[in-house]
Design a protein around this motif. Structure first.
Motif, PDB file in Angstrom:
ATOM      1  N   HIS A  80       0.818  -1.210   0.000  1.00  0.00           N
ATOM      2  CA  HIS A  80       0.000   0.000   0.000  1.00  0.00           C
ATOM      3  C   HIS A  80       0.851   1.258   0.000  1.00  0.00           C
ATOM      4  CE1 HIS A  80      -4.114  -1.492   1.791  1.00  0.00           C
ATOM      5  NE2 HIS A  80      -3.775  -2.116   0.676  1.00  0.00           N
ATOM      6  N   MET A  91      -5.563   5.163   1.187  1.00  0.00           N
ATOM      7  CA  MET A  91      -4.563   4.160   0.888  1.00  0.00           C
ATOM      8  C   MET A  91      -4.839   3.519  -0.459  1.00  0.00           C
ATOM      9  SD  MET A  91      -3.791   2.243   4.430  1.00  0.00           S
ATOM     10  CE  MET A  91      -5.403   1.510   4.517  1.00  0.00           C
ATOM     11  N   HIS A 113       3.690   1.040   2.871  1.00  0.00           N
ATOM     12  CA  HIS A 113       3.618   0.043   3.945  1.00  0.00           C
ATOM     13  C   HIS A 113       3.085  -1.260   3.397  1.00  0.00           C
ATOM     14  CE1 HIS A 113      -0.237   2.198   3.856  1.00  0.00           C
ATOM     15  NE2 HIS A 113      -0.788   1.056   4.222  1.00  0.00           N
ATOM     16  N   MET A 115       0.253  -3.781   4.204  1.00  0.00           N
ATOM     17  CA  MET A 115      -0.984  -3.842   4.977  1.00  0.00           C
ATOM     18  C   MET A 115      -1.324  -5.293   5.267  1.00  0.00           C
ATOM     19  SD  MET A 115      -3.161  -1.147   5.427  1.00  0.00           S
ATOM     20  CE  MET A 115      -4.055  -1.189   6.943  1.00  0.00           C
TER      21      MET A 115
HETATM   22 CU   LIG Z   1      -2.737   0.292   3.944  1.00  0.00          CU
END
Ligand SMILES: [Cu+2]
Length: 148
Positions: A80, A91, A113, A115
């Protein structure tokens, strides 16, 4: 003996099919030198989602890309990027994240990141989470991330 090995390979494939192949770390051609640092996981309850942050250094001379991630603490892991908006954070799932030759990709809150969706347990500070990161060229890399 050979038959036994083949059977267990097939069984392993079926067992791991949803998780990715931790067994699939193939060597072969010259691998770019991917180095994972500062892997950590945001604390989360099993009711919510989790987020993993890593810093990826590509010390090789060829570009690489992170394609996917998998872990046994979540049903699914997605790549993400958080898009900063005016007050509202959005996101966006990514098909891959490029790591240029000689470059560093630093994941952090508010940016890239991994997720974790559908947590299978609470992620408490001090816990260790194992993840397999799949790279386009470097293949699978198994890492450990600490929950903070
Ligand atoms: Cu995310």
């Amino acid at each position: 003996m050979r038959y036994m090995l083949a059977v267990s390979a097939v069984l392993a494939l079926f067992t791991l099919i949803a998780r990715d192949g931790a067994h699939a770390g193939q060597t072969g051609q010259a691998k770019p030198m991917i180095d994972i640092q500062d892997a950590w996981v945001r604390r989360a309850s099993a009711m919510g989602n989790g987020a993993v942050y890593v810093t990826i250094r590509n010390q090789g001379s060829a570009p690489d890309a992170l394609l996917s991630a998998a872990t046994d603490v979540a049903d699914r892991a997605e790549l993400h990027e958080t898009m900063g908006g005016s007050g509202r954070m959005m996101m966006q799932p990514l098909a891959k994240i490029d790591v240029p030759a000689g470059g560093t990709l630093e994941m952090k809150p508010g940016g890239y990141h991994i997720m974790l969706l559908g947590l299978t347990r609470d992620l408490k500070p001090g816990d260790t989470v194992t993840l397999t990161l799949r790279f386009e060229r470097a293949g699978d890399m198994r890492i450990q991330a600490t929950v903070r």
